[in-house]
Write a protein that holds these residues in place. Structure first.
Motif, mmCIF file in Angstrom:
data_model
loop_
_atom_site.group_PDB
_atom_site.id
_atom_site.type_symbol
_atom_site.label_atom_id
_atom_site.label_comp_id
_atom_site.label_asym_id
_atom_site.label_seq_id
_atom_site.Cartn_x
_atom_site.Cartn_y
_atom_site.Cartn_z
ATOM 1 N N ARG A 349 0.842 -1.192 0.000
ATOM 2 C CA ARG A 349 0.000 0.000 0.000
ATOM 3 C C ARG A 349 0.880 1.246 0.000
ATOM 4 N NH1 ARG A 349 -5.423 -0.345 1.194
ATOM 5 N NH2 ARG A 349 -6.202 -2.401 1.807
ATOM 6 N N TYR A 351 0.987 3.763 1.987
ATOM 7 C CA TYR A 351 1.555 4.084 3.300
ATOM 8 C C TYR A 351 2.786 3.244 3.589
ATOM 9 C CZ TYR A 351 2.276 3.607 8.308
ATOM 10 O OH TYR A 351 2.859 3.524 9.546
ATOM 11 N N ARG A 352 2.691 1.926 3.390
ATOM 12 C CA ARG A 352 3.823 1.048 3.692
ATOM 13 C C ARG A 352 5.008 1.340 2.779
ATOM 14 N NH1 ARG A 352 1.203 -4.967 4.909
ATOM 15 N NH2 ARG A 352 0.062 -4.360 6.801
ATOM 16 N N LEU A 355 6.705 4.570 3.993
ATOM 17 C CA LEU A 355 7.433 4.365 5.245
ATOM 18 C C LEU A 355 8.701 3.544 5.023
ATOM 19 C CD1 LEU A 355 7.364 4.860 8.307
ATOM 20 C CD2 LEU A 355 6.131 2.686 8.554
ATOM 21 N N THR A 484 5.362 10.452 8.048
ATOM 22 C CA THR A 484 4.707 9.359 7.318
ATOM 23 C C THR A 484 4.000 8.420 8.289
ATOM 24 O OG1 THR A 484 6.438 9.461 5.614
ATOM 25 C CG2 THR A 484 5.069 7.486 5.671
ATOM 26 N N TRP A 485 4.686 8.054 9.375
ATOM 27 C CA TRP A 485 4.115 7.150 10.378
ATOM 28 C C TRP A 485 2.874 7.763 11.030
ATOM 29 C CZ3 TRP A 485 4.350 7.889 15.877
ATOM 30 C CH2 TRP A 485 3.851 6.803 16.614
ATOM 31 N N ARG A 486 2.931 9.056 11.336
ATOM 32 C CA ARG A 486 1.803 9.725 11.996
ATOM 33 C C ARG A 486 0.595 9.864 11.060
ATOM 34 N NH1 ARG A 486 2.412 12.566 16.682
ATOM 35 N NH2 ARG A 486 0.847 14.073 15.988
ATOM 36 N N LYS A 488 -0.573 7.658 8.943
ATOM 37 C CA LYS A 488 -0.953 6.318 8.464
ATOM 38 C C LYS A 488 -2.409 6.280 7.993
ATOM 39 C CE LYS A 488 -1.314 1.471 9.926
ATOM 40 N NZ LYS A 488 -1.022 0.488 10.993
ATOM 41 N N VAL A 489 -3.331 6.736 8.809
ATOM 42 C CA VAL A 489 -4.756 6.658 8.464
ATOM 43 C C VAL A 489 -5.097 7.512 7.239
ATOM 44 C CG1 VAL A 489 -7.098 7.121 9.261
ATOM 45 C CG2 VAL A 489 -5.437 6.048 10.808
ATOM 46 N N ILE A 492 -3.717 5.768 4.084
ATOM 47 C CA ILE A 492 -4.485 4.576 3.704
ATOM 48 C C ILE A 492 -5.811 4.990 3.078
ATOM 49 C CG2 ILE A 492 -5.731 2.583 4.609
ATOM 50 C CD1 ILE A 492 -3.487 2.231 6.660
#
Length: 509
Positions: A349, A351-352, A355, A484-486, A488-489, A492
């Motif tokens: 995805r 997001y992944r 990251l 990027t981690w923050r 996530k939602v 996605i």
């Protein structure tokens, strides 16, 4: 006949990719090499990175080039011929200047070179969108454009360094590149297949569009002089030889010019720009996505901002070594990294991918720190036999530093992967009604790090040294990974919405 028409269009996309990529290195790494061998100090080389500023503002005049048509030349082909002809003339003039003896005049022409190059990019992107009207051609057309673009960067960013080393003349190299751009202008005018653009961004008054653009320029210059005046009143000297004070002026001028330009554009009702920006900022999380775009490759930009100067001035590599390792081999590895990243994104995805590739970019910056600590020759060398490819040759066998090759390989592969993920993010954020202006805006912001870290990098390196600078490039990459981690939602959600939109388009098609 259909096959010949498609082949003609795809050949045009390949050619324009090459024409678009050729000037980029001539305002960046190749220019760095010329400045380095001409005896310009590292801090000044860093400030020269600001000549790429037009790449970060091209969305501001993109609506005008989309709306107005040069007389008798055609809408797309006319602007291509004009910008490419201007690039040819500018390169020829620069070939007659000396960056060390005429720094101000040389910098002014270099800024014009970047402006014309950014303007050419606007038209190339628009021509490609108009020419590839069949969705089945989009993927192949994009691949051909990237291939032509990267091939041009090998010529102007890699082979050019070998020529400069063999000829002992950067002016001769720039004159040759100017000749190539002149030929490109003629080919664009007479041989490119014509295209017909079906629509304009908005049906606003052309007079108001020009007035809005002029008002925006007034805002830019007002901010520039306001910042200089305020700092002068506070006792700072704009002509100071202190590089930190020079950097303060640069940052203050940019900080004042941007909001005033936006404010003046709104007052003058620059409708195409205002409507497209309003459309983008109406999206949920628009500001956060902009911040992510700026931060995502910031560490990568810091590490790469002075690479050529570092290798030539800091480690005493020859221009031919840098050209072969950092530019020719490095760009092919970037292409490889982009292919690997694209393949991985079929399974990951958005997001992944962002990251994972962001973390890999961060880790790759340690390579430059390692070579700064260990120095040239620490891991031995690899022999390169003589070769003659007609347009470039190596008369005697040369040795390439193995540590340098390793660092370049890791950095370019991970950088290519990160670029693929970032481009996927930009495409997902574009509104279909304003795709050209949105993409110009977002891609311009993605270039902010590459352009504006350069003066900071030059002054910082002069103050703390290369080793500490490359450690700093690792630290400055962390905010992009954390951001990027923050997010996530939202990432996605954006990916799911983009996929749903694509599926809907295919059903209606």
């Amino acid at each position: 006949m259909h096959f010949l028409g498609r082949s003609h269009r795809l050949a045009a996309v390949l050619f324009l990719g090459f024409a678009s990529g050729l000037p980029l290195a001539l305002t960046g790494q190749a220019l760095q090499a010329w400045l380095a061998v001409d005896g310009v100090d590292i801090a000044t080389i860093g400030f020269f990175g600001l000549i790429g500023a037009p790449y970060t503002f091209k969305f501001l005049w993109a609506p005008l080039m989309d709306r107005f048509e040069p007389p008798w030349l055609g809408r797309r082909r006319g602007w291509l011929a004009l910008t490419q002809g201007g690039l040819a003339l500018t390169l020829l003039i620069m070939s007659g200047l000396s960056p060390s003896r005429q720094p101000t005049l040389f910098a002014q022409w270099a800024v014009l070179l970047a402006f014309l190059s950014a303007s050419q990019d606007i038209v190339v992107d628009a021509y490609r969108a108009d020419a590839l009207n069949d969705k089945a051609e989009h993927g192949l057309g994009a691949s051909l454009h990237v291939f032509g673009y990267r091939l041009a960067m090998i010529v102007s960013g890699g082979i050019a360094l070998i020529w400069a080393d063999q000829w002992s003349s950067w002016p001769r190299v720039y004159a040759l590149m100017g000749t190539i751009m002149g030929i490109s202008a003629a080919l664009s005018l007479f041989l490119l297949p014509p295209v017909r653009s079906e629509s304009k961004p908005l049906a606003s008054s052309p007079v108001r569009e020009i007035a809005g653009f002029a008002a925006m320029l007034v805002g830019v210059f007002s901010g520039y002089y306001l910042a200089r005046g305020l700092l002068s009143l506070l006792g700072f000297d704009p002509g100071s030889g202190n590089h930190w004070i020079q950097l303060l002026f640069v940052l203050a001028e940019i900080a004042a010019a941007l909001p005033l330009a936006w404010w003046f554009a709104r007052l003058a009702r620059f409708e195409t720009l205002n409507a497209s920006l309003s459309s983008y900022f109406a999206q949920p999380g628009a500001a956060s996505f902009l911040l992510l775009i700026v931060l995502y490759k910031l560490g990568d930009a810091f590490a790469g901002s002075l690479t050529t100067a570092f290798l030539i001035k800091g480690l005493a590599f020859s221009q031919a070594e840098v050209g072969i390792a950092n530019k020719i081999i490095g760009i092919w590895l970037t292409i490889f990294g982009a292919i690997v990243g694209g393949a991985l994104m079929l399974r990951l995805r958005l997001y992944r991918a962002l990251l994972l590739f962001g973390i890999l970019q961060l880790v790759s910056n340690f390579g430059f720190y390692l070579i700064a600590v260990l120095g040239k020759g620490a891991w031995g060398s690899v022999a390169v036999p003589p070769f003659d490819w007609v347009f470039v040759s190596l008369r005697e066998s040369a040795s390439l530093d193995f540590l340098l090759l390793t660092v370049i390989a890791v950095e370019n592969i991970t950088g290519g992967m990160g670029t693929v993920a970032l481009v996927a993010l930009l495409m997902a954020l574009c509104n279909s009604r304003f795709t050209a202006t949105h993409y110009a805006l977002l891609s311009a912001l993605a270039a902010v790090g590459r352009i504006y870290v350069s003066p900071v990098a030059g002054v910082l390196t002069e103050s703390i040294g290369w080793q500490a600078f490359y450690l700093f490039s690792v630290v400055i990459a962390l905010p992009g990974v954390v951001m990027t981690w923050r997010m996530k939602v939202p990432l996605i959600t954006l990916s799911q919405n983009s996929s749903a939109g694509t599926a809907q388009d295919s059903r209606h098609g």
